[in-house]
Design a protein around this motif. Sequence first.
Motif, PDB file in Angstrom:
ATOM      1  N   VAL A  93       0.846  -1.179   0.000  1.00 51.46           N
ATOM      2  CA  VAL A  93       0.000   0.000   0.000  1.00 51.46           C
ATOM      3  C   VAL A  93       0.893   1.244   0.000  1.00 51.46           C
ATOM      4  N   ASP A  94       0.544   2.218  -0.826  1.00 52.17           N
ATOM      5  CA  ASP A  94       1.178   3.525  -0.772  1.00 52.17           C
ATOM      6  C   ASP A  94       0.289   4.414   0.088  1.00 52.17           C
ATOM      7  N   THR A  95       0.897   5.067   1.082  1.00 56.28           N
ATOM      8  CA  THR A  95       0.117   5.827   2.057  1.00 56.28           C
ATOM      9  C   THR A  95       0.798   7.132   2.433  1.00 56.28           C
ATOM     10  N   GLU A  96      -0.009   8.085   2.825  1.00 55.73           N
ATOM     11  CA  GLU A  96       0.487   9.357   3.367  1.00 55.73           C
ATOM     12  C   GLU A  96       0.692   9.257   4.882  1.00 55.73           C
ATOM     13  N   HIS A  97       0.149   8.211   5.499  1.00 56.14           N
ATOM     14  CA  HIS A  97       0.211   8.047   6.952  1.00 56.14           C
ATOM     15  C   HIS A  97       1.589   7.594   7.412  1.00 56.14           C
ATOM     16  N   ASP A  98       1.908   7.854   8.679  1.00 62.63           N
ATOM     17  CA  ASP A  98       3.129   7.300   9.278  1.00 62.63           C
ATOM     18  C   ASP A  98       2.833   5.900   9.814  1.00 62.63           C
ATOM     19  N   ALA A  99       3.862   5.210  10.270  1.00 65.11           N
ATOM     20  CA  ALA A  99       3.727   3.804  10.675  1.00 65.11           C
ATOM     21  C   ALA A  99       2.740   3.611  11.830  1.00 65.11           C
TER      22      ALA A  99
END
Length: 157
Positions: free
Chosen positions: A60-66
Amino acid sequence: MNIVYIALGSNLGDRKYYLTRAIDEIEKRIGEIISLSAFYETEPWGFISRYPFLNAVLRVDTEHDAISVLDLTQSIEKDLGRKVKSHGSYQDRCIDIDLLFFNTEILKNDRLELPHPLLQERRFVLEPLVEIAPDLYHPILHKTIKDIWQEFLSVSK
């Protein structure tokens, strides 16, 4: 943009339904699914059960942090009916969502360890992961997933 690899598993109820719902929710809440493995049926690992698992791995490509991704996956598990998250003691479950890699980060705290510390011991993670990311580099083991998979196969003969 961050790249996260996520493992899914289910061994209770309509396993395919739970995996499919988790995938849909991950796309809605976390980010764009770039790769999705086939679904693999596997025996339970770490405990005895008469119910086999259905497993998959996705990128998944995400803008969120871990940590945000962890919180979101735990929310998805809860929304799909998961009551208790396993911590060293495994049991049957309708859905299990684990973070495997987050970019090339090495992280260890009381909530999350990345890369996932047991992925190299688990066929149900390695087999779908090598399908979608054979050249992914493990920053602690200093090997590709394909190399880790080959070593796993040679040991498990």
